[in-house]
Design an enzyme around this catalytic site. Structure first.
Site, short mmCIF file in Angstrom:
data_model
loop_
_atom_site.label_atom_id
_atom_site.label_comp_id
_atom_site.label_asym_id
_atom_site.label_seq_id
_atom_site.Cartn_x
_atom_site.Cartn_y
_atom_site.Cartn_z
N GLU A 42 0.86 -1.21 0.00
CA GLU A 42 0.00 0.00 0.00
C GLU A 42 0.88 1.24 0.00
O GLU A 42 1.65 1.48 0.94
CB GLU A 42 -0.90 0.00 1.24
CG GLU A 42 -1.76 1.26 1.32
CD GLU A 42 -2.49 1.41 2.65
OE1 GLU A 42 -2.75 0.40 3.33
OE2 GLU A 42 -2.80 2.57 3.01
N ARG A 46 0.36 10.38 0.64
CA ARG A 46 0.67 11.42 1.64
C ARG A 46 1.88 12.23 1.24
O ARG A 46 2.32 13.07 2.01
CB ARG A 46 0.93 10.78 2.99
CG ARG A 46 -0.28 10.09 3.54
CD ARG A 46 -0.07 9.67 4.96
NE ARG A 46 -0.96 8.58 5.27
CZ ARG A 46 -0.90 7.84 6.36
NH1 ARG A 46 0.03 8.09 7.26
NH2 ARG A 46 -1.75 6.88 6.56
N LYS A 130 -10.91 -2.30 6.23
CA LYS A 130 -9.75 -1.96 7.04
C LYS A 130 -10.28 -1.51 8.41
O LYS A 130 -11.23 -0.71 8.46
CB LYS A 130 -8.99 -0.84 6.33
CG LYS A 130 -7.98 -0.08 7.16
CD LYS A 130 -7.08 0.75 6.28
CE LYS A 130 -6.40 1.87 7.05
NZ LYS A 130 -5.12 2.27 6.45
#
Ligand code: 3PG
Length: 209
Positions: A42, A46, A130
Site C-alpha cells: 500500500e 501522503r 480496514k
C-alpha cells in the site's frame, strides 16, 4: 490481470503501509519487500511523489500488487486509478467515496471502526474492510466484539500494529491480514537500508494466518 479483494487480503499476512518521500526509493523499496515475501503493497497518497511511485512500481516490479492508500475523496480515488493502483485503501468512508468505490473497477478496502460503519458497508455488499486506527479504536477486544454479531466481515487492522501484537491480531477469525509501517519506516527508507527492510519483510511474511 486484475486482482480480487481475496488476493489483496490473503496473499501475504502483512500489508506494508508506505510513505515514500523520494521517487527513486519506490522501486528498490518495493523490490526489498517483495524479496522478503510481501507482495501486496500500500502506497499512501501522503507525499507529492506517491502517484509516480505507484506508476513506477507497477511498471518495474511485476511481482508486486500495488495499491493506493489514504484515499479520502473521489478526487484522490480518480488520481490513484489513473496511476494504475490495483486496489484502493481508505482510512474511512463518505457517501460519495462509497458510491465511487463501488463502481471503480478495482478492489476496495474501506476503513471502519464501529458496528454501524461496518453495517453500512455490509449493506452495500462489502465484506472486507480496514479496521483503522486499530490500536486507538479498541484493538483486539473491539474486533472480537464486532465479530460476534457481524462474523461475515473480514478485517485488515492497521494503525499501531507491530511485530509484537500482529500475531494476536492474525489469530482472530475475522482478521485476514494486518497492515503496518514497521517493515519500512522512514529512517530505514531514507538510509536506503534495503537489506534490513527485506529482513523485516521476511519476518512478517512468515507470520501465521
Ligand atoms: C498509517 O496510518 O500510517 C498506517 O495505518 C500505518 O500505521 P502504523 O504506522 O501505526 O503502522
Amino acid at each position: 490481470m486484475s486482482v480480487t479483494i481475496k488476493e489483496v487480503m490473503t496473499t501475504s499476512p502483512v500489508m506494508p503501509v508506505m510513505v515514500i518521500n523520494h521517487v527513486e526509493h519506490a522501486v528498490p523499496l518495493a523490490n526489498a519487500l517483495v524479496a522478503g515475501g510481501l507482495k501486496v503493497l500500500e502506497i499512501t497518497l501522503r507525499t507529492p511523489v506517491a502517484l509516480e511511485c505507484i506508476r513506477r512500481i507497477k511498471a518495474e516490479v511485476p511481482n508486486a500488487i500495488v495499491g493506493a492508500g489514504t484515499i479520502i475523496n473521489t478526487q484522490t480515488l480518480d488520481q490513484a486509478l489513473a496511476a494504475g493502483a490495483e486496489f484502493i485503501v481508505s482510512p474511512g468512508i463518505t457517501p460519495s467515496l462509497l458510491e465511487a468505490s463501488l463502481s471503480c473497477g478495482v478492489p476496495v478496502l474501506p476503513g471502519v471502526v464501529t458496528p454501524s460503519e461496518v453495517m453500512r458497508l455490509f449493506e452495500k455488499g462489502i465484506t472486507a474492510m480496514k479496521f483503522f486506527p486499530a490500536e486507538a479504536a479498541g484493538g483486539i477486544p473491539m474486533l472480537k466484539s464486532i465479530g460476534g454479531p457481524l462474523p461475515q466481515v473480514t478485517f485488515c487492522p492497521t494503525g499501531g500494529v507491530n511485530p509484537k501484537n500482529a500475531p494476536e491480531y492474525l489469530a482472530l477469525s475475522n482478521v485476514a491480514c494486518v497492515g503496518g509501517s514497521w517493515m519500512a519506516p522512514a529512517d530505514l527508507v531514507d538510509a536506503e537500508n534495503w537489506a534490513e527492510i527485506a529482513r523485516r519483510a521476511a519476518e512478517a511474511a512468515i507470520l501465521k494466518k
